[in-house]
Design a protein around this motif. Structure first.
Motif, PDB file in Angstrom:
ATOM      1  N   ARG A 176       0.877  -1.157   0.008  1.00  0.00           N
ATOM      2  CA  ARG A 176       0.014   0.046   0.029  1.00  0.00           C
ATOM      3  C   ARG A 176       0.734   1.145  -0.301  1.00  0.00           C
ATOM      4  O   ARG A 176       0.424   2.427  -0.598  1.00  0.00           O
ATOM      5  CB  ARG A 176      -0.974  -0.066   1.009  1.00  0.00           C
ATOM      6  N   LYS A 177       2.091   1.073   0.486  1.00  0.00           N
ATOM      7  CA  LYS A 177       2.728   2.523   0.622  1.00  0.00           C
ATOM      8  C   LYS A 177       4.095   2.462  -0.749  1.00  0.00           C
ATOM      9  O   LYS A 177       4.555   3.336  -0.742  1.00  0.00           O
ATOM     10  CB  LYS A 177       3.505   2.146   1.926  1.00  0.00           C
ATOM     11  N   ALA A 178       3.930   1.599  -1.399  1.00  0.00           N
ATOM     12  CA  ALA A 178       4.911   1.723  -2.554  1.00  0.00           C
ATOM     13  C   ALA A 178       4.757   2.428  -3.535  1.00  0.00           C
ATOM     14  O   ALA A 178       3.496   2.772  -3.787  1.00  0.00           O
ATOM     15  CB  ALA A 178       4.773   0.218  -3.317  1.00  0.00           C
ATOM     16  N   ILE A 179       5.754   3.269  -3.986  1.00  0.00           N
ATOM     17  CA  ILE A 179       5.643   4.340  -5.068  1.00  0.00           C
ATOM     18  C   ILE A 179       6.205   3.655  -6.165  1.00  0.00           C
ATOM     19  O   ILE A 179       7.199   3.094  -6.224  1.00  0.00           O
ATOM     20  CB  ILE A 179       6.219   5.573  -4.632  1.00  0.00           C
ATOM     21  N   GLY A 180       5.656   4.058  -7.355  1.00  0.00           N
ATOM     22  CA  GLY A 180       6.224   3.480  -8.793  1.00  0.00           C
ATOM     23  C   GLY A 180       4.963   3.549  -9.740  1.00  0.00           C
ATOM     24  O   GLY A 180       4.172   4.471  -9.638  1.00  0.00           O
ATOM     25  N   ASP A 181       5.318   2.715 -10.947  1.00  0.00           N
ATOM     26  CA  ASP A 181       4.313   2.830 -12.143  1.00  0.00           C
ATOM     27  C   ASP A 181       3.104   2.066 -11.758  1.00  0.00           C
ATOM     28  O   ASP A 181       3.018   0.862 -12.239  1.00  0.00           O
ATOM     29  CB  ASP A 181       5.077   2.421 -13.104  1.00  0.00           C
ATOM     30  N   TRP A 182       2.092   2.476 -10.962  1.00  0.00           N
ATOM     31  CA  TRP A 182       1.128   1.815 -10.718  1.00  0.00           C
ATOM     32  C   TRP A 182       0.126   1.694 -12.242  1.00  0.00           C
ATOM     33  O   TRP A 182      -0.673   0.855 -12.146  1.00  0.00           O
ATOM     34  CB  TRP A 182       0.352   2.581  -9.665  1.00  0.00           C
ATOM     35  N   LEU A 183       0.085   2.725 -12.819  1.00  0.00           N
ATOM     36  CA  LEU A 183      -0.465   2.511 -14.132  1.00  0.00           C
ATOM     37  C   LEU A 183       0.008   1.348 -14.932  1.00  0.00           C
ATOM     38  O   LEU A 183      -0.891   0.655 -15.439  1.00  0.00           O
ATOM     39  CB  LEU A 183      -0.157   3.869 -14.997  1.00  0.00           C
ATOM     40  N   GLY A 184       1.400   1.130 -14.814  1.00  0.00           N
ATOM     41  CA  GLY A 184       1.718  -0.156 -15.630  1.00  0.00           C
ATOM     42  C   GLY A 184       1.234  -1.292 -14.843  1.00  0.00           C
ATOM     43  O   GLY A 184       0.893  -2.227 -15.545  1.00  0.00           O
ATOM     44  N   TYR A 185       1.365  -1.193 -13.719  1.00  0.00           N
ATOM     45  CA  TYR A 185       0.919  -2.597 -12.840  1.00  0.00           C
ATOM     46  C   TYR A 185      -0.642  -2.659 -13.157  1.00  0.00           C
ATOM     47  O   TYR A 185      -0.879  -3.909 -13.492  1.00  0.00           O
ATOM     48  CB  TYR A 185       1.188  -2.118 -11.304  1.00  0.00           C
ATOM     49  N   GLY A 186      -1.274  -1.701 -13.111  1.00  0.00           N
ATOM     50  CA  GLY A 186      -2.923  -2.036 -13.530  1.00  0.00           C
ATOM     51  C   GLY A 186      -3.041  -2.570 -14.813  1.00  0.00           C
ATOM     52  O   GLY A 186      -3.851  -3.170 -15.204  1.00  0.00           O
ATOM     53  N   SER A 187      -2.060  -2.103 -15.910  1.00  0.00           N
ATOM     54  CA  SER A 187      -2.517  -2.603 -17.165  1.00  0.00           C
ATOM     55  C   SER A 187      -1.761  -4.121 -17.367  1.00  0.00           C
ATOM     56  O   SER A 187      -2.074  -4.758 -18.428  1.00  0.00           O
ATOM     57  CB  SER A 187      -1.790  -1.767 -18.276  1.00  0.00           C
ATOM     58  N   GLU A 188      -1.162  -4.492 -16.480  1.00  0.00           N
ATOM     59  CA  GLU A 188      -0.244  -5.736 -16.725  1.00  0.00           C
ATOM     60  C   GLU A 188      -0.985  -6.991 -15.805  1.00  0.00           C
ATOM     61  O   GLU A 188      -0.839  -8.261 -16.246  1.00  0.00           O
ATOM     62  CB  GLU A 188       1.271  -5.759 -16.476  1.00  0.00           C
ATOM     63  N   VAL A 189      -1.631  -6.265 -14.811  1.00  0.00           N
ATOM     64  CA  VAL A 189      -1.789  -7.190 -13.735  1.00  0.00           C
ATOM     65  C   VAL A 189      -2.854  -8.338 -13.990  1.00  0.00           C
ATOM     66  O   VAL A 189      -2.982  -9.458 -13.574  1.00  0.00           O
ATOM     67  CB  VAL A 189      -2.491  -6.603 -12.339  1.00  0.00           C
TER      68      VAL A 189
END
Lengths: 295, 238
Positions: A115-128
């Motif tokens: 929950r605290k991680a910072i990064g490319d969450w847009l990329g995570y959401g498109s790959e998950v």
């Protein structure tokens, strides 16, 4: 969590100047608008123009909004699952001589969706959704949604969720659960409370015939307690909880049960003699211990 | 038996059937499987890495209740008391108890919500993966703490209103389990019989996947017999 890669940044290269409101508005206003959007809209926002995509990809705050939205869905771990991951990784990091701050960095660097991680969450959401495990996870989520809907439909139909007696039924059912927890508590292998176990079992044995007067359909489980006499169980549970608390305090005061082990043994033997008798179970060849009703 | 929520079968290998160490059960959680270390890395490697694992794995049935309930004790009236239920993490069900009258005959029938008393013959009815239970608790809005009254009440309410299950799942409540790409996975069977349960598993990338299709042709609880494969002799050695 991974950072935004160069390849993804190339998708918004050679940005042309834009004058529309979303592109040119102050950053706080842009974030405020984004915080009201759902996940599909957030992703659509990144595809409006290269300028907006550039702004979204590089903004940690925007990525955090996407992260918070993703954490409401199947795509991210539940709090219990996340805790397991963090605990495990923390232990590994600390054992390897790292500080807590470094441990957090390790967790984030290894790509755990915490929950605290910072990064490319847009990329995570498109790959998950591409991995088979996450496909299965999404399936489980949908099943759980179905389970919840069906159970609520039935509960409403039977007057458990709504209706004039809803509160009483819920209170009775809660007492039914608490009564089992009390039994589990006193049935723990703590022989110092044997007499208390017998006392509470007798207490509940008195109540059982009065409260289970309804139908036998298991589908109506939460409704099984008789509505009129259900308060007897609630009261019995309260008495039992109070007695356990008193006994715990007494044992803590004495320092672990009876001071003399022989005294305790004698009291237990007397309790067995007084309260228990062996009977033969009619449908089974085995001998079983049966608690008789109090005369 | 299968998970009540995701309907994946509970598999266990005979070498892991140690009643005193239930932590070795194959599938305590579909999200953190032990498949990566069991999956074939080397076809000439040890048994657990050469791909034969699932061919010899057994479906956990009521014959193996000791694995599920540690320190099982018979309590009379058809009830058993155990220390824990490691597979499920705990999901409890209402049970009827028969009470004896003064003449020793079965008299009034009383009911209790069972937390630690589990009727072994109905064991398959309420097994849940820990991972599935965590997600369920999250969606129900309660903490994943099975000593918490709120959590137990929420789980029990849902379970009881959905009704009893048959070998896992709530098909009788109208739940649709057919979703998912279940037909593109590696095919194997449990007992090497043509009519036994088929497990569809994506072989190459299966290390992250526990989605299995079960019972497509027949009833595995009838076709699979642990005694015929001499599993009990292995059990007693453990």
């Amino acid at each position: 969590m991974r950072e935004v890669t160069r390849e993804r940044m190339r998708t918004c290269a050679k940005v042309a100047p834009q004058t529309d409101f979303l592109t040119s508005c102050p950053h706080l206003v842009f974030l405020n608008i984004a915080s009201f959007l759902d996940i599909p809209s957030l992703y659509n926002l990144t595809a409006v123009s290269k300028r907006l995509r550039f702004r979204c990809l590089l903004s940690i705050d925007f990525q955090s909004i996407v992260r918070d939205a993703l954490f409401q869905t199947w795509a991210c771990p539940s709090p219990a699952e996340e805790k397991d991951t963090v605990d495990y990784e923390m232990v590994i990091a600390v054992l390897s001589g790292k500080s807590l701050g470094q441990a957090w960095d390790t967790i984030a660097a290894e790509g755990h969706p915490v929950r605290k991680a910072i990064g490319d969450w847009l990329g995570y959401g498109s790959e998950v959704f591409k991995s088979p495990n996450m496909k299965n996870r999404r399936r489980i989520f949908r099943i759980i949604t179905q389970l919840r809907q069906k159970s609520q439909e039935r509960a409403e139909k039977l007057g458990y969720l709504n209706g004039p007696e809803s509160e009483r039924r819920k209170r009775n059912f809660r007492a039914l659960i608490e009564h089992q927890m009390v039994l589990a508590n006193i049935a723990a292998k703590d022989s110092t409370r044997f007499a208390l176990c017998v006392e509470i079992t007798e207490l509940f044995n008195e109540v059982y015939p009065k409260i289970f007067a309804g139908g036998r359909s298991v589908a109506q489980g939460p409704l099984l307690v008789d509505l009129e006499t259900g308060h007897l169980l609630v009261e019995a549970v309260e008495v039992a909880k109070r007695r356990i608390k008193e006994e715990d305090e007494r044992i803590a005061k004495v320092g672990g049960g009876s001071a003399n082990p022989l005294d305790w043994l004698e009291s237990m033997r007397a309790a067995i003699t007084r309260h228990l008798q062996i009977r033969r179970f009619p449908n089974d060849a085995k001998e079983v211990w049966v608690l008789p009703r109090t005369p | 038996m299968a998970c009540n929520i995701c309907l994946a079968p509970i598999l266990v290998h005979p070498s892991y059937l140690n009643p005193k160490d239930a932590s070795h059960i194959t599938q305590t959680d579909h999200l953190t499987t032990i498949v990566p270390r069991l999956f074939p890395r080397d076809k000439y490697g040890p048994f657990l890495q050469n791909g034969n694992y699932y061919q010899d794995a057994v479906l956990l049935t009521e014959s193996h209740e000791e694995v599920v309930l540690k320190n099982l004790e018979y309590q009379g009236r058809g009830f058993f008391l155990g220390d824990g239920w490691l597979i499920s993490g705990g999901c409890y069900v209402a049970r009827w108890q028969e009470e004896l009258d003064d003449n020793g005959r079965v008299g009034a029938v009383v009911c209790s919500i069972s937390i630690h008393n589990i009727k072994v013959t109905d064991l398959q009815s309420h097994v849940v993966h820990q991972g599935c239970l965590k997600i369920l608790c999250w969606r129900l809005g309660v903490p994943f703490d099975l000593k918490n009254v709120d959590t137990l009440v929420a789980i029990m309410e849902q379970h009881l209103f959905l009704g009893m299950t048959e070998r896992g799942g709530y098909r009788s409540a109208g739940i649709d389990y057919s979703e998912g790409e279940m037909n593109k996975r590696w095919l194997t069977t449990l007992s090497r019989r043509k009519d036994s349960a088929k497990f569809l598993f994506k072989y190459k990338s299966g290390k992250h996947d526990w989605a299995l299709q079960r019972y497509p042709t027949s009833d595995p609880l009838q076709t699979f017999s642990p005694t015929s494969l001499n599993y009990f002799s292995q059990l007693t050695c453990l």
